[in-house]
Design an enzyme around this catalytic site. Sequence first.
Site, PDB file in Angstrom:
ATOM      1  N   THR A   1      14.261  15.317   5.304  1.00 17.55           N
ATOM      2  CA  THR A   1      13.680  16.686   5.752  1.00 17.55           C
ATOM      3  C   THR A   1      14.707  17.322   6.583  1.00 17.55           C
ATOM      4  O   THR A   1      14.877  18.490   6.723  1.00 17.55           O
ATOM      5  CB  THR A   1      12.339  16.454   6.445  1.00 17.55           C
ATOM      6  OG1 THR A   1      12.539  15.694   7.558  1.00 17.55           O
ATOM      7  CG2 THR A   1      11.521  15.946   5.374  1.00 17.55           C
TER       8      THR A   1
ATOM      9  N   ALA B   1      14.423   7.596   3.280  1.00 14.62           N
ATOM     10  CA  ALA B   1      14.125   8.654   2.783  1.00 14.62           C
ATOM     11  C   ALA B   1      14.109   8.256   1.148  1.00 14.62           C
ATOM     12  O   ALA B   1      14.088   9.361   0.580  1.00 14.62           O
ATOM     13  CB  ALA B   1      14.755  10.033   2.980  1.00 14.62           C
TER      14      ALA B   1
ATOM     15  N   GLU C   1      15.360   1.747  10.596  1.00 17.45           N
ATOM     16  CA  GLU C   1      16.164   2.831  10.378  1.00 17.45           C
ATOM     17  C   GLU C   1      16.677   3.337  11.928  1.00 17.45           C
ATOM     18  O   GLU C   1      17.817   3.884  12.011  1.00 17.45           O
ATOM     19  CB  GLU C   1      15.190   4.009   9.898  1.00 17.45           C
ATOM     20  CG  GLU C   1      16.011   5.436   9.696  1.00 17.45           C
ATOM     21  CD  GLU C   1      15.145   6.483   9.110  1.00 17.45           C
ATOM     22  OE1 GLU C   1      14.074   6.186   8.314  1.00 17.45           O
ATOM     23  OE2 GLU C   1      15.401   7.668   9.404  1.00 17.45           O
TER      24      GLU C   1
ATOM     25  N   ARG D   1       7.342  15.533   8.138  1.00 17.09           N
ATOM     26  CA  ARG D   1       7.221  14.987   6.711  1.00 17.09           C
ATOM     27  C   ARG D   1       5.580  14.857   6.496  1.00 17.09           C
ATOM     28  O   ARG D   1       5.101  15.253   5.328  1.00 17.09           O
ATOM     29  CB  ARG D   1       7.618  13.668   6.365  1.00 17.09           C
ATOM     30  CG  ARG D   1       7.695  13.270   4.705  1.00 17.09           C
ATOM     31  CD  ARG D   1       8.691  12.332   4.633  1.00 17.09           C
ATOM     32  NE  ARG D   1      10.042  12.354   4.196  1.00 17.09           N
ATOM     33  CZ  ARG D   1      10.584  12.876   3.104  1.00 17.09           C
ATOM     34  NH1 ARG D   1       9.646  13.321   1.995  1.00 17.09           N
ATOM     35  NH2 ARG D   1      11.886  13.020   2.744  1.00 17.09           N
TER      36      ARG D   1
ATOM     37  N   ARG E   1       8.003   3.255   5.316  1.00 19.92           N
ATOM     38  CA  ARG E   1       7.895   3.689   3.924  1.00 19.92           C
ATOM     39  C   ARG E   1       6.824   4.831   3.566  1.00 19.92           C
ATOM     40  O   ARG E   1       5.680   4.489   3.910  1.00 19.92           O
ATOM     41  CB  ARG E   1       7.513   2.479   3.121  1.00 19.92           C
ATOM     42  CG  ARG E   1       7.907   2.561   1.498  1.00 19.92           C
ATOM     43  CD  ARG E   1       7.746   1.143   0.992  1.00 19.92           C
ATOM     44  NE  ARG E   1       8.221   1.099  -0.194  1.00 19.92           N
ATOM     45  CZ  ARG E   1       8.236   0.057  -0.951  1.00 19.92           C
ATOM     46  NH1 ARG E   1       7.910  -1.181  -0.369  1.00 19.92           N
ATOM     47  NH2 ARG E   1       8.851  -0.250  -2.164  1.00 19.92           N
TER      48      ARG E   1
ATOM     49  N   GLN F   1      19.114  -0.376   8.983  1.00 24.27           N
ATOM     50  CA  GLN F   1      19.483   0.629   7.876  1.00 24.27           C
ATOM     51  C   GLN F   1      20.279   1.734   8.137  1.00 24.27           C
ATOM     52  O   GLN F   1      20.830   2.626   7.360  1.00 24.27           O
ATOM     53  CB  GLN F   1      17.860   1.196   7.674  1.00 24.27           C
ATOM     54  CG  GLN F   1      16.828   0.181   7.108  1.00 24.27           C
ATOM     55  CD  GLN F   1      15.493   0.828   6.921  1.00 24.27           C
ATOM     56  OE1 GLN F   1      14.672   0.238   7.627  1.00 24.27           O
ATOM     57  NE2 GLN F   1      15.426   2.105   6.332  1.00 24.27           N
TER      58      GLN F   1
ATOM     59  N   PHE G   1       6.922   7.740   5.529  1.00 18.98           N
ATOM     60  CA  PHE G   1       7.581   8.531   6.718  1.00 18.98           C
ATOM     61  C   PHE G   1       6.639   9.690   7.078  1.00 18.98           C
ATOM     62  O   PHE G   1       7.124  10.651   7.103  1.00 18.98           O
ATOM     63  CB  PHE G   1       8.993   8.856   6.305  1.00 18.98           C
ATOM     64  CG  PHE G   1       9.880   9.184   7.288  1.00 18.98           C
ATOM     65  CD1 PHE G   1      10.534   8.349   8.381  1.00 18.98           C
ATOM     66  CD2 PHE G   1      10.299  10.632   7.660  1.00 18.98           C
ATOM     67  CE1 PHE G   1      11.294   8.632   9.276  1.00 18.98           C
ATOM     68  CE2 PHE G   1      10.983  10.802   9.038  1.00 18.98           C
ATOM     69  CZ  PHE G   1      11.698   9.883   9.614  1.00 18.98           C
TER      70      PHE G   1
ATOM     71  N   GLU H   1      10.007   4.929  -1.800  1.00 17.88           N
ATOM     72  CA  GLU H   1       8.722   5.140  -0.918  1.00 17.88           C
ATOM     73  C   GLU H   1       7.490   5.595  -1.772  1.00 17.88           C
ATOM     74  O   GLU H   1       6.446   5.266  -1.603  1.00 17.88           O
ATOM     75  CB  GLU H   1       9.123   6.373   0.162  1.00 17.88           C
ATOM     76  CG  GLU H   1       9.827   5.723   1.073  1.00 17.88           C
ATOM     77  CD  GLU H   1      10.436   6.871   2.087  1.00 17.88           C
ATOM     78  OE1 GLU H   1      11.259   7.801   1.567  1.00 17.88           O
ATOM     79  OE2 GLU H   1       9.967   7.058   3.132  1.00 17.88           O
TER      80      GLU H   1
ATOM     81  N   PHE I   1      12.042  -1.561   5.420  1.00 14.67           N
ATOM     82  CA  PHE I   1      10.820  -0.716   5.441  1.00 14.67           C
ATOM     83  C   PHE I   1      10.627   0.421   6.438  1.00 14.67           C
ATOM     84  O   PHE I   1       9.597   0.714   6.689  1.00 14.67           O
ATOM     85  CB  PHE I   1       9.529  -1.796   5.157  1.00 14.67           C
ATOM     86  CG  PHE I   1       9.663  -2.775   4.481  1.00 14.67           C
ATOM     87  CD1 PHE I   1       9.400  -2.276   3.189  1.00 14.67           C
ATOM     88  CD2 PHE I   1       9.798  -3.936   4.761  1.00 14.67           C
ATOM     89  CE1 PHE I   1       9.505  -3.485   2.020  1.00 14.67           C
ATOM     90  CE2 PHE I   1       9.753  -4.957   3.753  1.00 14.67           C
ATOM     91  CZ  PHE I   1       9.846  -4.450   2.394  1.00 14.67           C
TER      92      PHE I   1
HETATM   93  N1  MTE Z   1      12.171  -2.440  -0.665  1.00 19.47           N
HETATM   94  C1  MTE Z   1      12.304  -3.755  -0.112  1.00 19.47           C
HETATM   95  N2  MTE Z   1      12.317  -4.623  -1.215  1.00 19.47           N
HETATM   96  N3  MTE Z   1      12.625  -3.530   1.149  1.00 19.47           N
HETATM   97  C2  MTE Z   1      12.639  -2.582   2.138  1.00 19.47           C
HETATM   98  O1  MTE Z   1      12.637  -2.628   2.932  1.00 19.47           O
HETATM   99  N4  MTE Z   1      12.491  -0.102   2.118  1.00 19.47           N
HETATM  100  C3  MTE Z   1      11.568   1.058   1.564  1.00 19.47           C
HETATM  101  C4  MTE Z   1      11.757   1.355   0.078  1.00 19.47           C
HETATM  102  N5  MTE Z   1      11.758  -0.288  -0.647  1.00 19.47           N
HETATM  103  C5  MTE Z   1      12.351  -1.359   1.506  1.00 19.47           C
HETATM  104  C6  MTE Z   1      11.996  -1.055   0.004  1.00 19.47           C
HETATM  105  C7  MTE Z   1      12.152   2.154   2.170  1.00 19.47           C
HETATM  106  S1  MTE Z   1      10.887   2.552   3.784  1.00 19.47           S
HETATM  107  C8  MTE Z   1      12.807   3.128   1.672  1.00 19.47           C
HETATM  108  S2  MTE Z   1      12.970   4.546   2.609  1.00 19.47           S
HETATM  109  C9  MTE Z   1      13.779   2.869   0.530  1.00 19.47           C
HETATM  110  O2  MTE Z   1      13.373   1.518   0.020  1.00 19.47           O
HETATM  111  C10 MTE Z   1      15.176   2.883   0.933  1.00 19.47           C
HETATM  112  O3  MTE Z   1      15.965   2.765  -0.019  1.00 19.47           O
HETATM  113  P1  MTE Z   1      16.496   3.756  -1.091  1.00 19.47           P
HETATM  114  O4  MTE Z   1      16.784   4.963  -0.425  1.00 19.47           O
HETATM  115  O5  MTE Z   1      17.419   2.886  -1.909  1.00 19.47           O
HETATM  116  O6  MTE Z   1      15.061   3.728  -2.214  1.00 19.47           O
HETATM  117  N1  HPA Z   2      12.748  10.413   5.566  1.00 18.76           N
HETATM  118  C1  HPA Z   2      13.300   9.315   6.415  1.00 18.76           C
HETATM  119  N2  HPA Z   2      13.983   9.068   7.200  1.00 18.76           N
HETATM  120  C2  HPA Z   2      14.419  10.026   7.871  1.00 18.76           C
HETATM  121  C3  HPA Z   2      13.846  11.389   7.499  1.00 18.76           C
HETATM  122  C4  HPA Z   2      13.185  11.473   6.239  1.00 18.76           C
HETATM  123  O1  HPA Z   2      12.893  12.528   5.457  1.00 18.76           O
HETATM  124  N3  HPA Z   2      14.710  12.178   8.160  1.00 18.76           N
HETATM  125  C5  HPA Z   2      15.154  11.484   9.321  1.00 18.76           C
HETATM  126  N4  HPA Z   2      14.920  10.263   9.087  1.00 18.76           N
HETATM  127 MO1  MOS Z   3      12.125   4.602   4.895  1.00 17.53          MO
HETATM  128  S1  MOS Z   3      10.476   4.866   5.984  1.00 17.53           S
HETATM  129  O1  MOS Z   3      12.607   6.381   4.906  1.00 17.53           O
HETATM  130  O2  MOS Z   3      13.256   3.728   5.844  1.00 17.53           O
END
Ligand code: MTE
Ligand code: HPA
Ligand code: MOS
Length: 761
Positions: A445, A514, A237, A315, A347, A202, A349, A718, A233
Amino acid sequence: MNVKKPDTTRISGNVDAPGHVTGRSVYVDDIPVIEGMVHVKVFDSAVAHGKISFLDYSAAEQVPGIIRIFSAKDIPGENQIGGIIPDEPLLADGEVHYCGQPVLLIAADTADAAEMAIRKIEISFTPLPVITDPREAFKLGQLLSPSRVFTLGDARSNLAHCKYVYSGKAETGAQEQLYLETQGAYAYPTESDGIKVYSSTQGPTQVQRTIARVLGLGMNRVEVDVPRLGGGFGGKEDQASSWAAMAAMVSWILKRPAKCIPHRMEDMRMTGKRNPYSSDYTIGLDEEFRIIAFEATFYQNGGAAADLSPAILERTLFHATNSYHIPNVKVTAHSCKTNLPPNTAFRGFGGPQGMFVIEAAIDQAAKHIGVDTTVIQRKNLMDDGTEFPYGQIVKDSEAINSWDELDAHCDLEKVRAETVSFNAGNRFLKKGFSMMPVCFGISFTNTMMNQARALVHVYSDGTVGVSTGAVEMGQGVNTKMIQVAAESFGIDPAKIKLESTNTTRVANTSPSAASSTADLNGKALLDACNQILDRLYAFVKTELTDNEDETVEIKNEVVYINEEATVFNWTNLVRQAFLKRINLSAKGHYATPIIHFDKSIEKGHPFAYHVYGTALTRVTVDCLRGTYTIDSVQVMHDAGISMNGPVDLGQCEGGIVQGIGWMTMEEVIYNEEGKLLSNALSTYKIPDIYSVPAKIEVQFLKNEKPSMAILKSKAVGEPPLMYGIGAFFALRNAVLAFNENAPIPYSAPLTPEKVLMGLYG
Ligand code: MTE
Ligand code: HPA
Ligand code: MOS
């Protein structure tokens, strides 16, 4: 009012879907490899804490097919992969701190040979004490980072004046990210002393930085490319970096291509999970059930190194009061160092861990007072103008609206009556329900991380190439980026190609996390598109009009001046502009405005906006067996104006199911020696088609207000996970309907085993 079914008018669905269902989508292990590729396997620690007293791998090196075995002393640069705090070696050096910690790298012609060699490695340890419990670690002063305290008003003195005061303990367990594609990376040396790495991450820049550090190189020598992820997920990261660094190190030293991909059990054993928490709380209410004061202390189980735990801890505090306005708050959080794999992002966090505690506190208060939990919840939902404990003022709150809209849709009174009458008429089947409001802050954050860039090339034939820092992991961000470019240019999405995420095209990226990926990268992409459009519009004016004030627009690939179609369409406009030597490429940049946070006083305005919503969960418990079904989850979700209904609906459904899994069946178990017992899919149960709710109904609240969201389409990745928390309370209520003295602590997951013990306890 204001309720809208998911919008499907723009690109409908996910552009990656055809590739996924036909098997053409490319993941790290699908990339054609260069001849001579080396397989890298990790030899990891079998003990959770100890000094390495003896290590001999000479016999292992003799195994046919073994190229070389590497230890910490072979690392060319720094043996350090800690992102926030430099406290984590890539390979153990003298001491191990958790079961699964990498000790040696085996480079071999085949993975089989490497596995054979692993069996011939001799190692012994002088054992050191193993701590797996965060409270025990705290007592010993073992903290990963400084503790944090958020305060608003004066909780302590106000508790003394409350009519109702209750204290208790709440606990939530770990959760395995269980992305379909395991961690992994493939690296090969390039000319000019460079290295190219394909990583399932990620955070491409985090991987680049870590490799540069481990190899002792400038970041400019390390190119990281990410085609897509089979899920992250949060688990990729930060923790993708070690696998990439291991592949890169072997490749760099041997000057050969190298691949390091753990199989499922290795991945489960060696990587960190959602941080388990153990927490204490005290809640105080007045005679009208207004929450006057809330205190909580969170003990986060961080594992053996900081990883992202300090940010996750923060968070938790940001979400400790969830959707409620509470005037007096003191919440304290400790990140405790234990001998488990470093726990990490998942997801939500840390947000879900915080929300569970306030929900438990409210539920306990309601049960003792003898009033329905929903009464206290509804009464205390936040409204505009109130203050979060971290100083941000509540604005555009949908907390009350989403609750009331859901109530209007589901008729909570009727649900209650139905539940009571069903339970009166059934001895061994009991129903329960719960409401779960969610308020989730959108932005990293850490203010500094809220920035992104994008690179757009319009080719001379009118097709477009788009690169951003966004990583596609199944959440649909590729689709959203194509939508942003297509809408901005006013052209057919089919003309746009989204490139892989690559550190040489877009540098210094924040991880895709995030829930902010589409907002940050989408806004950077808009900036790039607008720069090109400005040049094209100026060109149109010089060609077709003398009047500077006229407005140029492109709709459906036709160029308009003052709403009148011109001779130009997109393709010949681009062609003509190119012939006149107009720059058809642009680099866009975005940094979220307004946000700030001052850690020294723990106050500020950390979030661009909040996402709100409310879920109603209904369950049935089989009181002979302890088994249960989640009958329905109905959600009123604040999507802003969703730019892609099916994608956002998918995020809601997936998040809800993942949250229910965490709350009900996913049980990560380590024994006292710190060994993972739930180390395979036979012992770690995640929701399958039989255990998902029979009905998931998501409705989008239409909300025109979120100007900070990309195209007013609010972040969705999330927040829906936290709707799943409702399943815990619904199940607990069903058990109480069978046995009103059921001893069910606020301790998740509420597995069928625990339900059964509650029924007859
Ligand atoms: N959805 C799918 N299908 N696969 C993933 O790995 N990760 C989740 C969420 N949805 C994830 C997912 C998490 S932890 C986050 S932070 C967000 O997607 C990241 O993507 P976005 O910032 O585009 O929402
Ligand atoms: N969310 C998800 N990932 C992160 C954050 C947060 O607020 N800060 C640093 N990594
Ligand atoms: Mo999502 S836990 O911020 O990768």
